[in-house]
Enzyme design. Structure first.
Site, PDB file in Angstrom:
ATOM      1  N   ASP A 182       0.845  -1.198   0.000  1.00  0.00           N
ATOM      2  CA  ASP A 182       0.000   0.000   0.000  1.00  0.00           C
ATOM      3  C   ASP A 182       0.880   1.247   0.000  1.00  0.00           C
ATOM      4  O   ASP A 182       2.004   1.237   0.505  1.00  0.00           O
ATOM      5  CB  ASP A 182      -0.966   0.003   1.183  1.00  0.00           C
ATOM      6  N   GLU A 189       0.063  -0.950   5.873  1.00  0.00           N
ATOM      7  CA  GLU A 189       1.086  -0.317   6.715  1.00  0.00           C
ATOM      8  C   GLU A 189       0.920   1.192   6.767  1.00  0.00           C
ATOM      9  O   GLU A 189       1.155   1.811   7.809  1.00  0.00           O
ATOM     10  CB  GLU A 189       2.489  -0.671   6.188  1.00  0.00           C
TER      11      GLU A 189
END
Length: 382
Positions: A75, A140
């Protein structure tokens, strides 16, 4: 030699618009690349009420011996103002030996480097009877609720162990080989509310303005908390939000709110830090409401086998010895440290989260070589 290259995989990953949380497209692409190398892959959809679903990946090559894990995330943060970019943030364009795109630094390109390094190690039979694994999350950069922490629980339930872990965050401030992270300060958030009585600004005696008291409370938090130690910077507190429930310019608000964040060294536990700050707030005599959220405790990985392997690999490839540091924000290493020794080392972080995020092709090649050398050093003696 395998046809897989860090550059082509990095470009493929960057071209996936996996703004946090990654719903699975980039993770799926990575899964295909790893399965082609012989990894056994598990796509892990993690869910929790009140948080977005997140697709994660755990992939392992080998079933025995020590398990050396690489941890990372697919991400990325939003691109910001698109017109400020000089190239498509998801185009993975190469200009003058530089790869541009969201995730080039933090941290899709690092993942690609490790995958190519793993491919080389497998082809050269470097692993012996040991194992390599990757723990990749899509959460994250977000709240980290349905990411690494839940994958680690899944691993424990399956009886899966990690012996050493390398997190590929962009640890180097300016040039490759400057710095590895052997720990991080903890992070704790405080949410402070003062209740007032709403009223007309012309009749303050009929109301209670909570804003001045909120300011007094925040002022009470000022002052040194600790000076740090040999491994950690001093603990610091920063006010990040102040707000009042007010949509008008002639109303005294009925409530005022502030949020602050503390980055704390190993001199404090979260409980001890809370007690100290609550004592300061209580000394004002002002009624208030306070709640806490600890997003990560401080931790330190003692120098050892993994730090030595990283240092030697950097010395060989770059003629540099990385500084052992605990600076910066938090990472998913804060979860992994409960399972095994964990160290962070990746690309240069100067452009991470910025417009025109990038990495040089030279650094991609060098980091791939370093990762391969780390694998060799960890397993060559067995």
């Amino acid at each position: 030699m395998t046809s897989l290259t860090a550059l082509t995989l990095a470009q493929d990953l960057i071209r996936v618009k996996s703004v946090t949380p990654d719903q699975g497209a980039a993770v799926s692409l990575l899964k295909e690349a790893l399965e082609a190398l012989g990894f056994t892959c598990h796509m892990l959809l993690m869910q929790e009420e009140g948080a977005e679903d997140v697709m994660n990946l755990y992939a392992r090559y080998g079933t025995a011996g020590r398990n050396f894990c690489y941890a990372g995330h697919t991400d990325v943060v939003p691109v910001g103002v698109l017109d400020h970019w000089n190239s498509d943030p998801f185009g993975a364009e190469i200009k003058n030996g530089i790869l541009f795109g969201r995730g080039a630094s933090d941290m899709k390109a690092s993942i690609a480097c490790f995958v190519e390094a793993a491919a080389r190690a497998i082809e050269k039979e470097t692993l012996g009877n040991n194992s390599l694994s990757l723990l990749i999350t899509g959460d994250e950069e977000g709240p980290a609720v349905n990411g690494t922490k839940k994958v680690l629980t899944w691993l424990e339930e399956k009886g899966e162990t990690l012996d050493l872990c390398l997190v590929g965050e962009p640890t180097n401030p300016h040039t490759l080989g400057e710095m590895m992270k052997i720990g991080r300060r903890g992070s704790m958030h405080g949410y402070l509310t003062v209740k007032g009585t709403q009223g007309h600004v012309a009749y303050p005696h009929l109301a209670y303005n909570p804003i001045p008291d909120l300011v007094k409370l925040l002022n009470s938090l000022e002052g040194d908390l600790c000076s740090g130690n040999d491994h950690f910077q001093p603990t610091n507190l920063e006010v990040v939000k102040i707000n009042a429930t007010n949509d008008s310019d002639n109303i005294i608000p009925g409530e005022a709110f502030a949020q602050f964040n503390i980055r704390f060294s190993s001199e404090f536990t979260p409980d001890a830090l809370q007690l100290e700050l609550e004592k300061r707030l209580k000394s004002t005599g002002i009624n208030h409401e306070l709640r806490w959220w600890v997003s990560g405790d401080s931790f330190l990985t003692a120098p050892g086998e993994l730090t030595e392997a990283i240092s030697k690999a950097c010395e060989k490839r770059l003629n540099k010895t990385p500084e052992l540091s605990t600076t910066g924000g938090t990472s998913d290493a804060r979860f992994i440290k409960d399972m095994c020794p964990v160290v962070e080392f990746g690309l240069v972080g100067a452009s991470m989260h910025k417009v025109d995020e990038c990495t040089t092709l030279d650094d991609l090649e060098a980091l791939t070589d370093i990762y391969e050398d780390i694998i060799y050093r960890l397993f060559s003696a067995e």
